[in-house]
Design a protein around this motif. Sequence first.
Motif, PDB file in Angstrom:
ATOM      1  N   TRP A   1      -7.842   8.649  -4.630  1.00  0.00           N
ATOM      2  CA  TRP A   1      -7.072   7.461  -4.286  1.00  0.00           C
ATOM      3  C   TRP A   1      -6.016   7.798  -3.226  1.00  0.00           C
ATOM      4  O   TRP A   1      -5.775   7.042  -2.282  1.00  0.00           O
ATOM      5  CB  TRP A   1      -6.395   6.911  -5.547  1.00  0.00           C
ATOM      6  N   GLN A   2      -5.402   8.975  -3.380  1.00  0.00           N
ATOM      7  CA  GLN A   2      -4.353   9.400  -2.456  1.00  0.00           C
ATOM      8  C   GLN A   2      -4.893   9.899  -1.108  1.00  0.00           C
ATOM      9  O   GLN A   2      -4.311   9.629  -0.060  1.00  0.00           O
ATOM     10  CB  GLN A   2      -3.526  10.528  -3.083  1.00  0.00           C
ATOM     11  N   HIS A   3      -6.000  10.618  -1.137  1.00  0.00           N
ATOM     12  CA  HIS A   3      -6.395  11.403   0.027  1.00  0.00           C
ATOM     13  C   HIS A   3      -7.724  10.994   0.668  1.00  0.00           C
ATOM     14  O   HIS A   3      -8.037  11.506   1.751  1.00  0.00           O
ATOM     15  CB  HIS A   3      -6.466  12.880  -0.360  1.00  0.00           C
TER      16      HIS A   3
ATOM     17  N   ASN B   1       1.024   4.239  -2.858  1.00  0.00           N
ATOM     18  CA  ASN B   1       0.878   5.665  -2.560  1.00  0.00           C
ATOM     19  C   ASN B   1       2.078   6.461  -3.054  1.00  0.00           C
ATOM     20  O   ASN B   1       1.933   7.595  -3.540  1.00  0.00           O
ATOM     21  CB  ASN B   1       0.684   5.873  -1.061  1.00  0.00           C
TER      22      ASN B   1
ATOM     23  N   ASP C   1      -9.842   4.264   1.035  1.00  0.00           N
ATOM     24  CA  ASP C   1      -9.223   3.387   2.035  1.00  0.00           C
ATOM     25  C   ASP C   1      -9.406   1.925   1.621  1.00  0.00           C
ATOM     26  O   ASP C   1     -10.492   1.358   1.754  1.00  0.00           O
ATOM     27  CB  ASP C   1      -9.860   3.638   3.407  1.00  0.00           C
TER      28      ASP C   1
ATOM     29  N   LEU D   1       1.681   6.896  -6.786  1.00  0.00           N
ATOM     30  CA  LEU D   1       0.649   7.888  -7.091  1.00  0.00           C
ATOM     31  C   LEU D   1       1.169   9.304  -6.854  1.00  0.00           C
ATOM     32  O   LEU D   1       0.795  10.236  -7.578  1.00  0.00           O
ATOM     33  CB  LEU D   1      -0.587   7.632  -6.227  1.00  0.00           C
ATOM     34  N   ALA D   2       2.038   9.466  -5.871  1.00  0.00           N
ATOM     35  CA  ALA D   2       2.553  10.798  -5.533  1.00  0.00           C
ATOM     36  C   ALA D   2       3.499  11.334  -6.591  1.00  0.00           C
ATOM     37  O   ALA D   2       3.681  12.555  -6.696  1.00  0.00           O
ATOM     38  CB  ALA D   2       3.252  10.749  -4.169  1.00  0.00           C
TER      39      ALA D   2
ATOM     40  N   ILE E   1       0.838  -1.197   0.000  1.00  0.00           N
ATOM     41  CA  ILE E   1       0.000   0.000   0.000  1.00  0.00           C
ATOM     42  C   ILE E   1       0.875   1.250   0.000  1.00  0.00           C
ATOM     43  O   ILE E   1       0.602   2.222  -0.719  1.00  0.00           O
ATOM     44  CB  ILE E   1      -0.950  -0.010   1.208  1.00  0.00           C
ATOM     45  N   ASP E   2       1.965   1.226   0.770  1.00  0.00           N
ATOM     46  CA  ASP E   2       2.882   2.367   0.804  1.00  0.00           C
ATOM     47  C   ASP E   2       3.540   2.574  -0.562  1.00  0.00           C
ATOM     48  O   ASP E   2       3.716   3.722  -1.008  1.00  0.00           O
ATOM     49  CB  ASP E   2       3.957   2.148   1.869  1.00  0.00           C
TER      50      ASP E   2
END
Length: 386
Positions: free
Chosen positions: A52-54, A19, A57, A22-23, A15-16
């Motif tokens: 998706w980022q913010h 993310n 869940d 995506l960033a 998951i990290d």
Amino acid sequence: MSMTPYTVAIPQADIDDLNARLARVRWTDELPDAGTDYGVDLASIKRLVSYWQHGYDWRIWEARLNAYPQFTTTIDGENVHFLHVRSNVENALPLLLIHGWPKSVFDYLTVIDPLVDPSSHVGEPAQAFHLVIPSLPGFGFSGPTTQKGWDCFRMAHAFIELMHRLGYDRYGVHGSDWGAVISPEIGRFDPEHVVGVHVTAIFSSPWGNSAEIEALSKEEKVQWQRYLAWQQHQGGYYHMQSTAPQTLAHALADSPVGQLAWNYQNYGNFQNYGKYEKYGDGVSDDYVLTTAALYWFTNTAASSARLYYETAHSARVQHRSTEPTTVPLGLVNFAGDHRTIRTFAERDHKNIVSWNIYDRGNHFATQTAPDLLVNDMRTFFKMLRS
């Protein structure tokens, strides 16, 4: 023959990593005022990636799936993941639910409880089902396939074996998208045990004879032209996955945003003779992102796409029986899904006992019209339970 209990537990490191990717996404360019003329628009993908980022869940959806019993087993050399949800009604009818692409077992979360426990969902105990919901080999939690040849016919045989291992001598089948291709083959291969097949489309086409097209009714000719328009304007994914799935998979396996956009092209309101006027029509952002995340986490972009290639190149397509199927068949078709032509369907299936067309919902009916879908399944299988 062993079946191992299974719990979804995506590692936090995965998951990290998602993310982090995506960033640092690199956005494509887009022509001014292009809209959806060239495909999925940039604004839609930016909006989804931001959520998706913010806001999204994954753990919420993981927990919702884990609320139901899940298992894995090995069939024909491949891992098969499935949900097995039994009703408290002892004489409930076993029902196999088969998804397609870009879909997954998550699709059926909206219908599990009404089908298993109808008394609590505007139904009667006599309408209860024991549900078996597999991830197609090569899809989602079944993981990537490791052998060539996993076409729709091999999948049909795998699911027949699954139902037999579970001890179900008499069962029904429902399928959507690829599930609607696989389900009738299960009825063809296992007629002694399948009580009926219920599908959201019947993929029957002319056999290369122009006279068949000319013989269609006026309404069916219009429907056929709408299907051809869809094929021309929105069917590019089908051609790509049927001819060069591995080329595509290199991009999708490396970019979650690419996986998202590739999936997202299929969610829309298709107009009669043109493009999708609005992507994501009728389905929630959470559904879209859960499906994209599932394909991403399980790295099944390549293996899921191979179903198109394997079936398109399968010798069994050329040598399959052209005899009409005789297991009772029911159609539940939703708004905007133009792929079922009744004349061709009745040519290939001589026991169509239910034919219902609804003016709402769409190709993703578990999300857009689950009430209609559940009621149609209940009504269809009511005829076949005794």
